[in-house]
Design an enzyme around this catalytic site. Structure first.
Site, short mmCIF file in Angstrom:
data_model
loop_
_atom_site.label_atom_id
_atom_site.label_comp_id
_atom_site.label_asym_id
_atom_site.label_seq_id
_atom_site.Cartn_x
_atom_site.Cartn_y
_atom_site.Cartn_z
N GLU A 1 -18.95 3.87 -0.71
CA GLU A 1 -18.14 3.29 -1.78
C GLU A 1 -18.88 3.20 -3.11
O GLU A 1 -18.29 3.35 -4.18
CB GLU A 1 -17.67 1.88 -1.38
CG GLU A 1 -16.76 1.85 -0.15
CD GLU A 1 -17.52 1.98 1.17
OE1 GLU A 1 -18.77 1.84 1.16
OE2 GLU A 1 -16.88 2.22 2.22
N PHE B 1 -14.26 -3.48 1.05
CA PHE B 1 -15.34 -2.51 0.82
C PHE B 1 -15.51 -2.18 -0.66
O PHE B 1 -16.55 -1.66 -1.05
CB PHE B 1 -15.11 -1.24 1.65
CG PHE B 1 -15.00 -1.52 3.13
CD1 PHE B 1 -15.82 -2.47 3.73
CD2 PHE B 1 -14.07 -0.86 3.92
CE1 PHE B 1 -15.72 -2.75 5.08
CE2 PHE B 1 -13.95 -1.14 5.28
CZ PHE B 1 -14.79 -2.09 5.87
N HIS C 1 -5.44 -3.56 2.19
CA HIS C 1 -5.74 -4.47 3.30
C HIS C 1 -6.36 -5.77 2.79
O HIS C 1 -7.27 -6.33 3.41
CB HIS C 1 -6.67 -3.81 4.32
CG HIS C 1 -6.03 -2.64 5.04
ND1 HIS C 1 -5.47 -1.58 4.37
CD2 HIS C 1 -5.88 -2.38 6.35
CE1 HIS C 1 -5.00 -0.70 5.24
NE2 HIS C 1 -5.22 -1.17 6.45
N ASP D 1 -7.82 -7.27 12.58
CA ASP D 1 -9.19 -6.75 12.42
C ASP D 1 -10.21 -7.89 12.28
O ASP D 1 -11.40 -7.70 12.51
CB ASP D 1 -9.29 -5.84 11.19
CG ASP D 1 -8.94 -4.40 11.52
OD1 ASP D 1 -8.88 -4.07 12.72
OD2 ASP D 1 -8.71 -3.60 10.59
N ARG E 1 0.84 -1.21 0.00
CA ARG E 1 0.00 0.00 0.00
C ARG E 1 0.87 1.26 0.00
O ARG E 1 0.46 2.30 -0.51
CB ARG E 1 -0.98 0.00 1.17
CG ARG E 1 -0.33 -0.01 2.53
CD ARG E 1 -1.39 0.07 3.64
NE ARG E 1 -0.82 -0.21 4.94
CZ ARG E 1 -1.18 0.40 6.05
NH1 ARG E 1 -2.09 1.36 6.02
NH2 ARG E 1 -0.64 0.08 7.20
N SER F 1 -5.26 4.91 5.35
CA SER F 1 -4.97 3.47 5.32
C SER F 1 -4.49 3.02 3.94
O SER F 1 -3.56 2.24 3.82
CB SER F 1 -6.22 2.67 5.70
OG SER F 1 -6.69 3.08 6.96
N ARG G 1 -1.82 -4.58 3.74
CA ARG G 1 -1.64 -3.65 4.85
C ARG G 1 -0.22 -3.73 5.42
O ARG G 1 0.38 -2.71 5.75
CB ARG G 1 -2.63 -3.99 5.97
CG ARG G 1 -2.45 -3.16 7.21
CD ARG G 1 -3.34 -3.64 8.35
NE ARG G 1 -3.25 -2.75 9.50
CZ ARG G 1 -2.27 -2.78 10.39
NH1 ARG G 1 -1.29 -3.65 10.28
NH2 ARG G 1 -2.27 -1.92 11.39
#
Lengths: 315, 278
Positions: free
Chosen positions: A58, A83, A108, A116, A11, A37, A166
């Protein structure tokens, strides 16, 4: 190829690529709250006038991006991989169907995301996006290749989905070797004739480690970083089919529909070839550290080695 | 050349005549295809005709002209309404219209920018057009262009959450180049909107999202033309026109009749419709 070295997360490469692309005024960045993020925040800090913040929405973001692409912009829209899936139909109907060059980044991705838990761990993104006609699907192995491949999207001319990770992964490329990368072309990181390990994303470094272990027991494995899942580099697969005895695929993704499936589909279409898939068996992830999860779900160099030995022994 | 393209400025009676011609195209196309959506095409056509006839700047000989105003038909099933005006404006031939919904036709079942010159959006899945229009309008502002983006949505379509995401974002970003028209014909696929899931006072809901809102009779050409001009002049918030319409308007047996949302007229019904429209 130089030996793997410490690197950032893929990322980070996406974020730095956006900055490098900023000299082209057509480039715009869209965010759905998660810029810190996904690392699009780097672009936002420098170019707020070319960044559109759309909040936690989104579906709207995907179509705003499409509208901007239809107006001559080159939009880069990012959120968590999981998402983007919420807006799958928007990507399908609003972006890919009219052929608009929107570049989606899902960060991620995979169980590598870690603590998470399962709601954040996309293990099906590559599969679903691969089904959309004309959509390029990319998952880079390290920060530096993520940067290079993202930069190449500027002139790609059609829609794409890039999955980034991530957490940090070892660097598979250096400043020079990364320039050899091309969207749609698998990258041979190690030569070998006995079998091929075809990996993507965070599993590429595991594949390299597995190949070293196998070499210790006299098994000569080549390692491919198949950073582009679609279009699949079938030319490279044809080479492998001619010289190797089998393939082990490795991905931080469900074994249903991802890299392994893509490779197996192609191989079956040309008469069949032994393919073993290392990936998430049909289940959700859970909370845990990245390394504990990879271990627990069998996304390891050891699993690759085991499958490789199985292939060699069955011949 | 581009800078010279202006508004058509058709008169009210010219617009009314044009609407009537378009209605005839609409029922003929759907009859020939044996499928399509007459109800929502007929409810929307007066507004669409007024848009093309008085507000939109376009050039049928250069459909991709960058600074054209955009018309985003979000309720893409009402495609015959769009094709009929595109024919009248020189984008499509009569033959094109006659191929509606057949293999290889530039007149796809739902409007599709990939297939048809003059179409600015690929619709068919409700709820997406306002977001797309928002992207167009933000781009226009970034380009310092005065081009406007007009989006037509259906009232049933307002049940889609994405439309409200777009409204919220458009207001936050003060995208005054974005104009929305709600075709409030009170009928959706299965039945009346208030039976399926009533959406209530649409104008005050949109207003509560920070938009400028005006309610009109969507079949009174004078009111429509005035409202379009009004919407053009508003800012800095985006503007919406809630147009109260009658589904199937102009063909008595289709009017306010949910069964003509997505059904082609029979041979006999076509004759009756054309008789009423002559």
């Amino acid at each position: 190829m130089s030996a793997p070295s410490a690197g950032g997360a893929s990322r980070d490469g996406y974020g730095s690529a956006l900055l490098k692309l900023s000299s082209d005024p057509r480039v715009v960045v869209l965010e759905a709250d998660l810029g810190k993020s996904t690392k699009s925040c780097l672009f936002r800090a420098e170019f707020p006038e070319r960044t559109v913040s759309l909040g936690i929405a989104e579906q709207n973001m995907m179509l705003v991006a499409a509208g901007m692409a239809s107006s001559g912009k080159i939009p880069f829209a990012s959120t968590f991989a999981i998402f983007t899936e919420r807006a799958f139909e928007q990507v399908r109907n609003g972006i890919a169907r009219p052929g608009l060059p929107v570049h989606i980044c899902g960060s991620h991705g995979g169980i590598h995301t870690g603590t998470d838990g399962s709601s954040a761990q996309s293990i099906e993104d590559l599969a679903i996006y691969r089904t959309i006609p004309g959509l390029t699907v990319i998952t880079p192995s390290d920060d530096i290749s993520a940067e290079e491949l993202t930069i190449q999207l500027l002139e790609h001319g059609s829609a794409s989905y890039t999955r980034t990770a991530r957490n940090k992964t070892p660097r598979m490329y250096d400043e020079e070797s990364v320039k050899e990368l091309k969207i749609g072309k698998g990258s041979v990181l190690r030569d070998g004739d006995d079998l091929a390990i075809i990996a993507c994303g965070v599993m590429v470094s595991e594949a390299m480690e597995a190949a070293s272990t196998l070499a210790g027991s006299g098994i000569d494995a080549c390692v491919i970083d198949m950073h582009t899942i679609k279009p699949l580099d079938t030319e490279l697969l044809d080479d492998i089919r001619m010289k190797c005895g089998g393939i082990v695929t490795a991905e931080d993704h469900s074994v249903i529909g991802g890299l392994g499936s893509a490779v197996a589909e192609y191989m079956s279409s040309v008469g069949g070839f032994p393919v073993q898939m290392v990936g998430v068996e049909d289940r959700f992830g859970e909370s845990g550290s990245s390394s504990d999860l990879m271990e627990s779900l069998g996304l390891t160099r050891d699993e690759i080695v085991k499958r490789a030995r199985g292939l060699v022994n069955s011949r | 050349m581009d800078g010279d393209v202006g508004h058509l400025n058709l008169s009210i009676s010219e617009l009314e005549n044009l609407s009537n011609d378009c209605r005839k195209h609409i029922v003929r196309m759907i009859h020939k295809a044996g499928a399509g959506h007459p109800g929502g095409s007929l409810s929307a056509i007066d507004i669409i005709v007024a848009l093309y006839g008085t507000r939109l700047r376009f050039d049928s000989s250069n459909p991709d002209w960058k600074d054209r105003d955009r018309f985003i038909m979000s309720k893409g099933h009402a495609s015959p309404a769009v094709y009929s005006i595109l024919h009248e404006m020189g984008f499509l031939s009569e033959t094109d219209l006659s191929t509606f919904r057949t293999l290889g036709s530039v007149c796809q079942g739902h409007v599709d920018m990939k297939w048809t010159d003059g179409v600015d959006f690929s619709a068919g899945s409700l709820g997406m057009g306002l977001s797309f229009g928002l992207g167009c309008a933000i781009s226009a502002r970034m380009d310092s262009s005065s081009r406007e983006t007009w989006v037509m949505v259906g009232d049933g379509e307002l049940q889609e959450g994405q439309v409200w995401e777009a409204m919220m974002a458009a207001n936050f970003h003060e995208v005054d180049g974005l104009k929305m028209i709600v075709d409030r014909n009170r009928i959706q696929n299965d039945d009346f909107v208030n039976v399926q899931m009533e959406i209530g006072d649409v104008a005050s809901k949109i207003s509560s999202f920070g938009w400028n809102v005006k309610e009109i009779n969507g079949h009174d050409m004078g009111e429509i033309v005035d409202a379009l001009k009004w919407a053009s002049e508003q800012g800095p918030a985006p503007s919406a026109i809630v147009a109260h319409t009658t589904k199937g308007k102009g063909v008595s047996f289709m009017e306010d009749n949910p069964s003509f949302h997505g059904k082609a007229p029979s041979d006999e019904e076509l004759s009756l419709a054309l008789e009423e429209l002559s």
